[in-house]
Scaffold this motif. Sequence first.
Motif, PDB file in Angstrom:
ATOM      1  N   VAL A 330       0.830  -1.309  -0.025  1.00 15.67           N
ATOM      2  CA  VAL A 330      -0.021  -0.039   0.075  1.00 15.67           C
ATOM      3  C   VAL A 330       0.918   1.347   0.072  1.00 15.67           C
ATOM      4  N   VAL A 331       0.780   1.926  -1.006  1.00 19.12           N
ATOM      5  CA  VAL A 331       1.870   3.084  -1.428  1.00 19.12           C
ATOM      6  C   VAL A 331       1.067   4.422  -0.912  1.00 19.12           C
ATOM      7  N   ARG A 332       1.871   4.926   0.245  1.00 14.88           N
ATOM      8  CA  ARG A 332       1.335   6.498   0.694  1.00 14.88           C
ATOM      9  C   ARG A 332       2.488   7.359   0.403  1.00 14.88           C
ATOM     10  N   ARG A 333       2.349   8.485   1.313  1.00 10.16           N
ATOM     11  CA  ARG A 333       3.562   9.458   1.053  1.00 10.16           C
ATOM     12  C   ARG A 333       4.721   9.363   1.843  1.00 10.16           C
ATOM     13  N   SER A 334       5.087   8.035   2.410  1.00  9.38           N
ATOM     14  CA  SER A 334       6.240   8.179   3.209  1.00  9.38           C
ATOM     15  C   SER A 334       7.537   7.623   2.702  1.00  9.38           C
ATOM     16  N   THR A 335       7.213   7.471   1.298  1.00  5.25           N
ATOM     17  CA  THR A 335       8.366   6.934   0.522  1.00  5.25           C
ATOM     18  C   THR A 335       8.470   7.745  -0.866  1.00  5.25           C
ATOM     19  N   CYS A 336       9.490   7.931  -1.545  1.00  2.00           N
ATOM     20  CA  CYS A 336       9.761   8.653  -2.571  1.00  2.00           C
ATOM     21  C   CYS A 336      11.109   8.181  -3.051  1.00  2.00           C
ATOM     22  N   PRO A 337      11.573   8.766  -4.226  1.00  2.00           N
ATOM     23  CA  PRO A 337      13.036   8.314  -4.518  1.00  2.00           C
ATOM     24  C   PRO A 337      14.065   9.134  -3.837  1.00  2.00           C
ATOM     25  N   PRO A 338      15.487   8.877  -3.455  1.00  2.00           N
ATOM     26  CA  PRO A 338      16.178   9.235  -2.595  1.00  2.00           C
ATOM     27  C   PRO A 338      16.526  10.557  -2.813  1.00  2.00           C
ATOM     28  N   GLY A 339      16.867  11.337  -1.862  1.00  2.00           N
ATOM     29  CA  GLY A 339      16.988  12.824  -1.823  1.00  2.00           C
ATOM     30  C   GLY A 339      18.543  13.089  -1.692  1.00  2.00           C
ATOM     31  N   ASP A 340      19.049  14.114  -0.968  1.00  2.00           N
ATOM     32  CA  ASP A 340      20.461  14.610  -1.029  1.00  2.00           C
ATOM     33  C   ASP A 340      21.037  14.353   0.413  1.00  2.00           C
ATOM     34  N   LEU A 341      20.738  13.118   1.071  1.00  2.00           N
ATOM     35  CA  LEU A 341      21.462  12.891   2.181  1.00  2.00           C
ATOM     36  C   LEU A 341      22.869  12.420   1.827  1.00  2.00           C
TER      37      LEU A 341
END
Length: 341
Positions: A330-341
Amino acid sequence: MVKVGQQSVNMVDVAREAGVSVSAVSRALAGGKGVSERTRLRIQQLSEQLGYVVSPEASKLSSGRTGRVGLVTPTINEWFYSSVIAGVAAELTAAGIDVLLYPLNDSDERRRFFEDLPARRKVDAVINIAFPLTEEEWDRLDVMGVHAVVAGIITPGRPSVGVDDELAARHAVNHLLGLGHRRIAMISSIDPEGAHYTADVSREQGYREALSKAGIDVDEELVVPVPWGIDGGSQGMDKILTLPHLPTAIFAFSDEVAYGALQSLRRSGLSVPQNMSIIGIDDHPMAETMDLTTVHQSPFEQGVLAGRLSLNLMNGESPDQQIVCPANLVVRRSTCPPGDL
């Protein structure tokens, strides 16, 4: 004739009024053979006139069954376990079966239970709700002469209902890999008393296999075992945040572990998912409110199926030994492509 309300009416009174034997009354009221339809109707009418009601206990004992199922659980306070219990109870009570609950909150209570076996001769089946038993404990259940079913975890060689925990973990990690994450940590779960829960092992194995198939070596410092729960998830996330090279995503053993990790991340000033993605397993009722990406399972449905499995076994049927329930992303908004860490 004995008057209703004048004294306690029993089967002997009905037999005397009907001019038949007590055994004939018993067979007539239980729907047994050996009694003519005319006599059966007369006995039923007299029973109603006299206010006699067949004792459920006597009826059950005469059939060689107690009409009860015992539920053995490590806790009744947590969502997963209470949901399984609710599912079992819904299925069994609809079938006229009483449920006896045996919460075993720690190793001492568990030891005493299997030493004393308070359920001996009181139940027709035992449903073990998602906690591990030793071979000795299984043997103790077997000598009771009742059916034993496991709800919440698939148990090889035992009638059981649950999800494929290894597959559920692979769904979670493959989702993160598909978004482009390569440095993925796992906050795993351990039992404070050292019990080896099947789900703990299987979900970590799924995490490792998903990374291996993607050609990624597991960085052991990214596997952080914690006591199960929100506090454990927070502790695990705090430890991960001390690492010199942070992961871009977190796979949490369960949604409740993920809640603790989210709390820690937000305290640290990191944004989810822009700075770090997080995914759990369960689809806990709060997961939608928390906007948490997760892998859905239904513990209530697992309880229903475990109850049904126990009924089938008590009725002499031989159903499937293991029932594997679906676990879906179940996809919600706590995942996305990696950022700039």
